[in-house]
Write a protein that holds these residues in place. Structure first.
Motif, PDB file in Angstrom:
ATOM      1  N   ASP A 188       0.832  -1.208   0.000  1.00 36.70           N
ATOM      2  CA  ASP A 188       0.000   0.000   0.000  1.00 36.70           C
ATOM      3  C   ASP A 188       0.864   1.254   0.000  1.00 36.70           C
ATOM      4  OD1 ASP A 188      -2.637  -1.382   0.394  1.00 36.70           O
ATOM      5  OD2 ASP A 188      -1.640  -2.025   2.247  1.00 36.70           O
ATOM      6  N   VAL A 189       2.018   1.172   0.663  1.00 34.73           N
ATOM      7  CA  VAL A 189       2.922   2.315   0.785  1.00 34.73           C
ATOM      8  C   VAL A 189       4.346   1.827   0.559  1.00 34.73           C
ATOM      9  CG1 VAL A 189       3.742   4.193   2.278  1.00 34.73           C
ATOM     10  CG2 VAL A 189       1.391   3.358   2.510  1.00 34.73           C
ATOM     11  N   VAL A 190       5.121   2.628  -0.128  1.00 38.96           N
ATOM     12  CA  VAL A 190       6.555   2.389  -0.283  1.00 38.96           C
ATOM     13  C   VAL A 190       7.301   3.524   0.407  1.00 38.96           C
ATOM     14  CG1 VAL A 190       8.505   2.324  -1.896  1.00 38.96           C
ATOM     15  CG2 VAL A 190       6.425   1.043  -2.398  1.00 38.96           C
ATOM     16  N   ILE A 300      11.023   4.478  -9.622  1.00 37.55           N
ATOM     17  CA  ILE A 300      10.199   3.834  -8.592  1.00 37.55           C
ATOM     18  C   ILE A 300       8.941   4.654  -8.352  1.00 37.55           C
ATOM     19  CG2 ILE A 300      10.098   3.147  -6.176  1.00 37.55           C
ATOM     20  CD1 ILE A 300      13.115   2.677  -6.272  1.00 37.55           C
ATOM     21  N   LEU A 301       9.103   5.952  -8.191  1.00 37.95           N
ATOM     22  CA  LEU A 301       7.957   6.817  -7.893  1.00 37.95           C
ATOM     23  C   LEU A 301       6.972   6.854  -9.053  1.00 37.95           C
ATOM     24  CD1 LEU A 301       9.852   7.610  -5.569  1.00 37.95           C
ATOM     25  CD2 LEU A 301       9.049   9.957  -5.822  1.00 37.95           C
ATOM     26  N   SER A 302       7.473   6.823 -10.263  1.00 35.52           N
ATOM     27  CA  SER A 302       6.589   6.835 -11.424  1.00 35.52           C
ATOM     28  C   SER A 302       5.750   5.566 -11.479  1.00 35.52           C
ATOM     29  CB  SER A 302       7.426   6.983 -12.698  1.00 35.52           C
ATOM     30  OG  SER A 302       6.603   6.948 -13.845  1.00 35.52           O
ATOM     31  N   THR A 303       6.377   4.424 -11.230  1.00 37.05           N
ATOM     32  CA  THR A 303       5.634   3.159 -11.219  1.00 37.05           C
ATOM     33  C   THR A 303       4.605   3.141 -10.110  1.00 37.05           C
ATOM     34  OG1 THR A 303       7.556   2.006 -12.139  1.00 37.05           O
ATOM     35  CG2 THR A 303       5.867   0.663 -11.070  1.00 37.05           C
ATOM     36  N   CYS A 304       4.986   3.656  -8.937  1.00 32.19           N
ATOM     37  CA  CYS A 304       4.047   3.701  -7.811  1.00 32.19           C
ATOM     38  C   CYS A 304       2.854   4.608  -8.128  1.00 32.19           C
ATOM     39  CB  CYS A 304       4.764   4.189  -6.556  1.00 32.19           C
ATOM     40  SG  CYS A 304       5.909   2.996  -5.841  1.00 32.19           S
ATOM     41  N   ARG A 305       3.112   5.714  -8.763  1.00 30.96           N
ATOM     42  CA  ARG A 305       2.016   6.618  -9.124  1.00 30.96           C
ATOM     43  C   ARG A 305       1.047   5.942 -10.083  1.00 30.96           C
ATOM     44  NH1 ARG A 305       4.088  12.050 -11.645  1.00 30.96           N
ATOM     45  NH2 ARG A 305       4.783  10.558 -13.213  1.00 30.96           N
ATOM     46  N   ASP A 306       1.576   5.221 -11.053  1.00 32.42           N
ATOM     47  CA  ASP A 306       0.715   4.531 -12.005  1.00 32.42           C
ATOM     48  C   ASP A 306      -0.086   3.410 -11.342  1.00 32.42           C
ATOM     49  OD1 ASP A 306       1.752   6.196 -13.919  1.00 32.42           O
ATOM     50  OD2 ASP A 306       3.190   4.722 -14.705  1.00 32.42           O
ATOM     51  N   SER A 308      -1.059   3.466  -8.168  1.00 37.65           N
ATOM     52  CA  SER A 308      -1.774   4.027  -7.014  1.00 37.65           C
ATOM     53  C   SER A 308      -1.187   3.535  -5.689  1.00 37.65           C
ATOM     54  CB  SER A 308      -3.271   3.689  -7.085  1.00 37.65           C
ATOM     55  OG  SER A 308      -3.857   4.238  -8.251  1.00 37.65           O
ATOM     56  N   ILE A 309       0.136   3.463  -5.627  1.00 38.34           N
ATOM     57  CA  ILE A 309       0.846   3.118  -4.392  1.00 38.34           C
ATOM     58  C   ILE A 309       1.388   4.403  -3.786  1.00 38.34           C
ATOM     59  CG2 ILE A 309       2.799   1.843  -3.398  1.00 38.34           C
ATOM     60  CD1 ILE A 309       2.601  -0.089  -5.766  1.00 38.34           C
ATOM     61  N   ASP A 310       1.087   4.652  -2.524  1.00 40.82           N
ATOM     62  CA  ASP A 310       1.579   5.844  -1.852  1.00 40.82           C
ATOM     63  C   ASP A 310       3.074   5.712  -1.568  1.00 40.82           C
ATOM     64  OD1 ASP A 310      -0.951   7.084  -1.740  1.00 40.82           O
ATOM     65  OD2 ASP A 310      -1.489   5.868   0.014  1.00 40.82           O
ATOM     66  N   VAL A 311       3.778   6.848  -1.534  1.00 38.29           N
ATOM     67  CA  VAL A 311       5.231   6.859  -1.366  1.00 38.29           C
ATOM     68  C   VAL A 311       5.637   7.928  -0.361  1.00 38.29           C
ATOM     69  CG1 VAL A 311       7.480   7.153  -2.492  1.00 38.29           C
ATOM     70  CG2 VAL A 311       5.613   6.045  -3.724  1.00 38.29           C
ATOM     71  N   ILE A 312       6.620   7.602   0.455  1.00 41.85           N
ATOM     72  CA  ILE A 312       7.321   8.583   1.280  1.00 41.85           C
ATOM     73  C   ILE A 312       8.805   8.447   0.978  1.00 41.85           C
ATOM     74  CG2 ILE A 312       7.994   9.256   3.625  1.00 41.85           C
ATOM     75  CD1 ILE A 312       5.293   8.339   4.603  1.00 41.85           C
ATOM     76  N   VAL A 313       9.457   9.568   0.699  1.00 35.44           N
ATOM     77  CA  VAL A 313      10.905   9.590   0.535  1.00 35.44           C
ATOM     78  C   VAL A 313      11.504  10.124   1.824  1.00 35.44           C
ATOM     79  CG1 VAL A 313      12.854  10.610  -0.709  1.00 35.44           C
ATOM     80  CG2 VAL A 313      10.803   9.919  -1.966  1.00 35.44           C
ATOM     81  N   SER A 314      12.424   9.362   2.405  1.00 43.34           N
ATOM     82  CA  SER A 314      13.142   9.850   3.586  1.00 43.34           C
ATOM     83  C   SER A 314      14.620   9.947   3.246  1.00 43.34           C
ATOM     84  CB  SER A 314      12.911   8.934   4.792  1.00 43.34           C
ATOM     85  OG  SER A 314      13.226   7.600   4.495  1.00 43.34           O
ATOM     86  N   SER A 315      15.255  10.948   3.818  1.00 44.08           N
ATOM     87  CA  SER A 315      16.604  11.315   3.398  1.00 44.08           C
ATOM     88  C   SER A 315      17.571  11.226   4.557  1.00 44.08           C
ATOM     89  CB  SER A 315      16.592  12.744   2.833  1.00 44.08           C
ATOM     90  OG  SER A 315      17.894  13.283   2.763  1.00 44.08           O
ATOM     91  N   TYR A 316      18.610  10.399   4.393  1.00 42.35           N
ATOM     92  CA  TYR A 316      19.735  10.379   5.325  1.00 42.35           C
ATOM     93  C   TYR A 316      20.896  11.080   4.622  1.00 42.35           C
ATOM     94  CZ  TYR A 316      22.911   8.533   8.910  1.00 42.35           C
ATOM     95  OH  TYR A 316      23.801   8.408   9.945  1.00 42.35           O
ATOM     96  N   ASP A 331       8.962  17.157  -4.737  1.00 45.14           N
ATOM     97  CA  ASP A 331       8.109  18.170  -5.379  1.00 45.14           C
ATOM     98  C   ASP A 331       7.585  17.676  -6.723  1.00 45.14           C
ATOM     99  OD1 ASP A 331       8.418  19.931  -3.278  1.00 45.14           O
ATOM    100  OD2 ASP A 331      10.060  21.045  -4.223  1.00 45.14           O
ATOM    101  N   GLU A 332       8.463  17.008  -7.479  1.00 43.12           N
ATOM    102  CA  GLU A 332       8.047  16.568  -8.811  1.00 43.12           C
ATOM    103  C   GLU A 332       6.934  15.530  -8.747  1.00 43.12           C
ATOM    104  OE1 GLU A 332      10.052  14.284 -12.634  1.00 43.12           O
ATOM    105  OE2 GLU A 332      11.186  15.880 -11.617  1.00 43.12           O
ATOM    106  N   PHE A 333       6.981  14.666  -7.747  1.00 46.84           N
ATOM    107  CA  PHE A 333       5.991  13.592  -7.651  1.00 46.84           C
ATOM    108  C   PHE A 333       4.959  13.840  -6.551  1.00 46.84           C
ATOM    109  CE2 PHE A 333       9.429  11.614  -9.966  1.00 46.84           C
ATOM    110  CZ  PHE A 333       8.777  10.824 -10.894  1.00 46.84           C
ATOM    111  N   ASP A 334       5.074  14.992  -5.909  1.00 52.85           N
ATOM    112  CA  ASP A 334       4.111  15.390  -4.878  1.00 52.85           C
ATOM    113  C   ASP A 334       4.005  14.328  -3.781  1.00 52.85           C
ATOM    114  OD1 ASP A 334       2.270  17.021  -3.601  1.00 52.85           O
ATOM    115  OD2 ASP A 334       0.554  16.175  -4.673  1.00 52.85           O
ATOM    116  N   VAL A 335       5.162  13.957  -3.230  1.00 52.12           N
ATOM    117  CA  VAL A 335       5.201  12.995  -2.127  1.00 52.12           C
ATOM    118  C   VAL A 335       5.954  13.619  -0.958  1.00 52.12           C
ATOM    119  CG1 VAL A 335       5.121  11.027  -3.700  1.00 52.12           C
ATOM    120  CG2 VAL A 335       7.330  11.886  -2.915  1.00 52.12           C
TER     121      VAL A 335
END
Length: 391
Positions: A188-190, A300-306, A308-316, A331-335
């Motif tokens: 459901d979420v990546v 990855i984000l493009s496939t998830c958008r197609d 309908s899988i929600d995504v969170i990007v976390s940054s270390y 910003d580009e993928f609105d996540v």
């Protein structure tokens, strides 16, 4: 001229041409016997060395726990599938990276996963490298498991986190794992944990399951030889010795840490002071960074958008170009983008962060850091309405 009788020595007395008396003493048989080499010294040196090594081995066994010396255990296996290079050893159950480690049949950390998600369960797929994997942290203390507990207890939603994190993976390998494994589990979420060494060339794994880096670090699918035969034989002999000798294991540990420190780029902070992880302005980042990190993560984000899988990007990441790049990706993928290094207001630099929150024996962060990450990711899930708060 005289000669002693019944003695091991001989004494000669004579005159030189100038009439000077000369006395010469030596062992029976003359100078040839005196010139024979003695093996006493080398034998004593060898014996002393062996005794010293035995004492050192006993001392290490009595004072240093084996799991402390196995942060670089041979827990990996080569994987010829395109883009992967290696995974964890499937069905491993033992101690590695100083804590208990169990892997499933796919070579990822945790229990076996059912392909079909149970009804009503929120399934989260966690992608990343050692930070997602939980380097040096017990499984129940990792960010993924703590997040699953938070969602289950705070939101009343059964939650499972499938941890696809593998130590050393870069962004291209994460994209390969997503394409080969994650999608078939229909999450459901990546959640992606991107680290500012994810642009590095992939590490590689030898035939014995040890992770390697350095000039031979390029993994080539189907390649069976990573070193000249002499070097490979020496490596096998040394690794076999490390399996029996705690002293050799400690030497392997220290050498591997040295190699990794030498190969790793420095973790550059934005500056000293309370604002070391302060806001960054949008800006350009290098084409190399775009090709190595932005584009694989964007796939990855493009496939998830197609799907309908929600995504969170976390940054270390603390480097300004990396932070700009990951914020631009969000910003580009609105996540949502969660900056993990910004969750430690007590720290004024990366070195300060490591001093206060690392494992101690390694710069990876410990359980308290994973707890804070889980809290922040849970908040992001709620803010993005990926989960519904319990009434």
């Amino acid at each position: 001229m005289s000669r002693s009788i019944g003695s091991w020595s001989t004494r000669w007395v004579g005159l030189t041409a100038d009439g000077v008396a000369v006395t010469v003493e030596g062992r029976e048989g003359g100078a040839s016997r005196r010139g024979k080499p003695s093996w006493h010294g080398p034998l004593i040196a060898v014996a002393a060395t062996m005794v010293a090594l035995l004492v050192a081995e006993i001392t290490v066994r009595l004072t240093v726990a084996e799991q402390t010396l196995r942060p670089f255990a041979n827990i990996y296996q080569r994987d010829p599938r395109p883009g992967l290079g290696y995974t964890l050893r499937p069905n491993y159950d033992g101690v590695a990276l100083t804590c208990p480690l169990r892997t499933n049949a796919l070579g990822f950390r945790g229990q076996a996963w059912r392909p079909e998600k149970a009804e009503g369960v929120l399934r989260i797929a966690l992608l990343g490298d050692s930070h997602a994997f939980g380097y040096g942290v017990r499984f129940e203390e990792t960010v993924g498991e703590q997040l699953a507990t938070l969602v289950t207890t705070a939101d009343g939603i059964p939650c499972e986190v499938l941890n696809f994190g593998v130590t050393g993976y870069n962004s291209r390998q994460q994209a390969a794992v997503f394409a080969l494994e994650v999608r078939r589990f229909a999450p459901d979420v990546v959640i992606i944990i991107a680290c500012n060494n994810d642009a590095d060339p992939p590490l590689w794994v030898d035939d014995h399951g040890w992770m390697r880096n350095g000039p031979r670090g390029k993994y080539l699918a189907g390649e069976d030889r990573y070193a000249p035969p002499q070097e490979a034989r020496l490596a096998r002999a040394w690794e076999g010795l490390a399996g029996y000798s705690r002293l050799a294991l400690g030497a392997h540990y220290l050498w591997t840490r040295y190699q990794m420190r030498r190969a790793a780029p420095p973790e550059a902070a934005t500056g000293e002071g309370r604002d070391w992880m302060g806001p960054v302005e949008p800006g350009a980042f290098s084409p190399d960074l775009r090709a190595a990190v932005f584009e694989p993560l964007a796939s990855i984000l493009s496939t998830c958008r197609d799907a309908s899988i929600d995504v969170i990007v976390s940054s270390y990441a603390s480097r300004v170009p990396w932070r700009r790049m990951l914020l631009a990706l969000g910003d580009e993928f609105d996540v949502p983008v969660v900056e993990l290094l910004g969750l430690f207001p007590e720290s004024q630099s990366y070195d300060d962060l490591v001093a206060k929150f690392s494992l101690g024996w390694d710069t990876h962060l410990g359980p308290e850091a994973h707890r804070r990450w889980a809290v922040a990711l849970h908040r992001a899930l709620r803010d993005a309405d990926y989960v519904s708060e319990r009434d």
